[in-house]
Design an enzyme around this catalytic site. Structure first.
Site, mmCIF file in Angstrom:
data_model
loop_
_atom_site.group_PDB
_atom_site.id
_atom_site.type_symbol
_atom_site.label_atom_id
_atom_site.label_comp_id
_atom_site.label_asym_id
_atom_site.label_seq_id
_atom_site.Cartn_x
_atom_site.Cartn_y
_atom_site.Cartn_z
ATOM 1 N N HIS A 70 -10.416 -75.942 24.241
ATOM 2 C CA HIS A 70 -10.546 -76.378 22.843
ATOM 3 C C HIS A 70 -11.702 -77.353 22.670
ATOM 4 O O HIS A 70 -11.938 -78.228 23.500
ATOM 5 C CB HIS A 70 -9.237 -76.967 22.319
ATOM 6 C CG HIS A 70 -8.811 -78.268 22.928
ATOM 7 N ND1 HIS A 70 -9.173 -79.499 22.412
ATOM 8 C CD2 HIS A 70 -8.025 -78.545 23.996
ATOM 9 C CE1 HIS A 70 -8.637 -80.461 23.132
ATOM 10 N NE2 HIS A 70 -7.932 -79.909 24.106
ATOM 11 N N ASP A 187 -11.663 -84.342 27.153
ATOM 12 C CA ASP A 187 -10.559 -83.502 26.708
ATOM 13 C C ASP A 187 -10.961 -82.913 25.356
ATOM 14 O O ASP A 187 -10.902 -83.622 24.351
ATOM 15 C CB ASP A 187 -9.281 -84.348 26.593
ATOM 16 C CG ASP A 187 -8.131 -83.633 25.943
ATOM 17 O OD1 ASP A 187 -8.120 -82.399 25.944
ATOM 18 O OD2 ASP A 187 -7.233 -84.331 25.423
ATOM 19 N N GLU A 221 -6.353 -77.513 18.762
ATOM 20 C CA GLU A 221 -5.409 -77.798 19.835
ATOM 21 C C GLU A 221 -4.816 -79.199 19.717
ATOM 22 O O GLU A 221 -3.626 -79.392 19.988
ATOM 23 C CB GLU A 221 -6.094 -77.628 21.195
ATOM 24 C CG GLU A 221 -5.135 -77.601 22.380
ATOM 25 C CD GLU A 221 -4.743 -78.974 22.908
ATOM 26 O OE1 GLU A 221 -3.784 -79.061 23.690
ATOM 27 O OE2 GLU A 221 -5.410 -79.973 22.535
ATOM 28 N N ASP A 242 -7.655 -76.834 30.361
ATOM 29 C CA ASP A 242 -7.577 -78.116 29.672
ATOM 30 C C ASP A 242 -7.500 -79.212 30.729
ATOM 31 O O ASP A 242 -7.349 -78.936 31.914
ATOM 32 C CB ASP A 242 -6.358 -78.142 28.752
ATOM 33 C CG ASP A 242 -6.541 -79.052 27.546
ATOM 34 O OD1 ASP A 242 -7.329 -80.011 27.645
ATOM 35 O OD2 ASP A 242 -5.894 -78.796 26.509
ATOM 36 N N HIS A 322 -7.259 -89.515 26.295
ATOM 37 C CA HIS A 322 -7.182 -89.946 24.905
ATOM 38 C C HIS A 322 -7.680 -91.374 24.714
ATOM 39 O O HIS A 322 -7.292 -92.053 23.759
ATOM 40 C CB HIS A 322 -5.768 -89.778 24.356
ATOM 41 C CG HIS A 322 -5.434 -88.345 24.056
ATOM 42 N ND1 HIS A 322 -4.348 -87.968 23.314
ATOM 43 C CD2 HIS A 322 -6.055 -87.184 24.402
ATOM 44 C CE1 HIS A 322 -4.306 -86.643 23.212
ATOM 45 N NE2 HIS A 322 -5.344 -86.156 23.872
#
Length: 349
Positions: A70, A187, A221, A242, A322
């Site tokens: 993604h 990510d 995603e 991923d 994240h």
């Protein structure tokens, strides 16, 4: 995978993370990928959600594979224009406000104008606010300071900024002499770069895959439904590429390819997992098996939407997911090697 291929992947990754693409506003980065694949003469099409599907014909067109990565990232939207000329934001994706405090950002208006800013606590100045360090990092206290001469909401709106405008975060990308790449949005742009380089390698080596293989560059995603559609009826195996999540109790590291055996959605297909392990061991690819406790992928989204497929998940190990992420070129290389051998292998059923 040669060092040259890995170097090209790293350069491609730098380009990708430098293009703002929060979920919901991904056209620019999808166009970049589309152009890259057009130059390779790879057939592509967009789905209605704005994702991109590339297809390489295989010897067997009655059974298909699909791989996904993604290109959408975490981000935010303008929620409120405050009376002091600053912005409240609403988060896009699963992360915490503290991970973006102090970050440079970009606000893009609906007409395409772009303004820079900084994400700060309202109570930032220790010379003014006694609770600067203790105040909660939340939507009420975090705000965007716009780099324009504005004093109130009316002056902000005069710039063209409005509720619903997208806010993206400066990736601060850097490749170190020791082979690390540190940046926001590894990510999952690391995996996108790997898949693009894989397709380039297959084309350059004139390899015809055993099965027709689709590569979905998904764009939703981070909000849960990027890869749950556009799966052909002939698709038998579906592999999400991923990030591998690192932390206490995890085996994933920044140097190997992570093969996920289970995440929050449940176990991944056992036979496919064992095939991936076999391919890694036969080809001297460094890997780790791992469970990601608070994680879901495009592959698990596809299973939840009712597709009768074999599903799996692999990817490079990413530290501090994240937030301020980092991985090493060796993890990129090991992931790429496994994918190279996987797409040329037999189906597990």
């Amino acid at each position: 995978m040669t060092n040259k291929n890995t170097e090209e992947t790293m350069k491609l990754l730098v380009d990708l993370v430098s293009i703002p693409s929060p979920s919901g506003n991904t056209n620019e980065v999808i166009s970049y990928v589309e152009k890259y694949l057009a130059e390779l003469k790879v057939e592509t099409r967009r789905n209605r959600k704005g994702g991109l599907i590339a297809t390489l014909d295989g010897k067997d067109s009655s059974q298909h594979r699909m791989l996904t990565a993604h290109v959408d990232t975490l981000g935010a939207m303008v929620k409120e224009i405050k009376s002091n000329g600053r912005l409240k934001i609403d988060l896009i994706g699963g992360f915490k406000f503290n991970s973006i405090e102090g970050e440079y950002c970009q606000i893009e208006t609906s007409t395409g104008k772009k303004f820079t800013g900084t994400i700060l606590m309202h109570q930032t100045s220790v010379h003014v606010y006694k609770d600067a360090g203790k105040a909660e990092r939340n939507q009420e206290n975090i705000e965007v300071r716009i780099d324009e001469k504005v004093h109130n909401a009316q002056e902000v709106r005069a710039l063209g900024i409005e509720v619903g405008d997208f806010v993206s975060f400066d990736p601060r990308v850097e490749v170190t002499p020791s082979g690390f790449i540190k940046s926001r949005h590894l990510d999952d742009k690391a995996s996108v770069a790997i898949l693009l380089q894989l397709m380039k390698q297959l084309k350059e080596e004139n390899i015809q895959l055993p099965y027709t293989t689709h590569f979905l560059i998904s764009n939703n995603e981070e909000i849960g439904y990027g890869g749950n559609s556009n799966i052909t009826p002939e698709t038998v195996e579906y592999l999400a590429v991923d990030m591998g999540a690192m932390g206490d109790g995890q085996s994933t590291d920044e140097y190997t390819v992570s093969i996920c055996v289970k995440d929050a959605s449940g176990p991944y297909h056992y036979a496919l997992r064992k095939n991936l392990v076999r391919l890694a061991e036969e080809n001297n690819i460094e890997y780790k098996l791992d469970i990601y406790p608070f994680y879901g992928s495009d592959a698990s989204a596809a299973i939840r939407s009712g597709h009768d497929i074999v599903h799996g998940l692999i990817g490079p190990g990413i530290d501090s997911s994240h937030a301020f992420e980092r991985t090493h070129e060796s993890s990129i290389e090991n992931t790429a090697k496994l994918l190279y051998h996987y797409v040329q292998s037999n189906l597990v059923i």
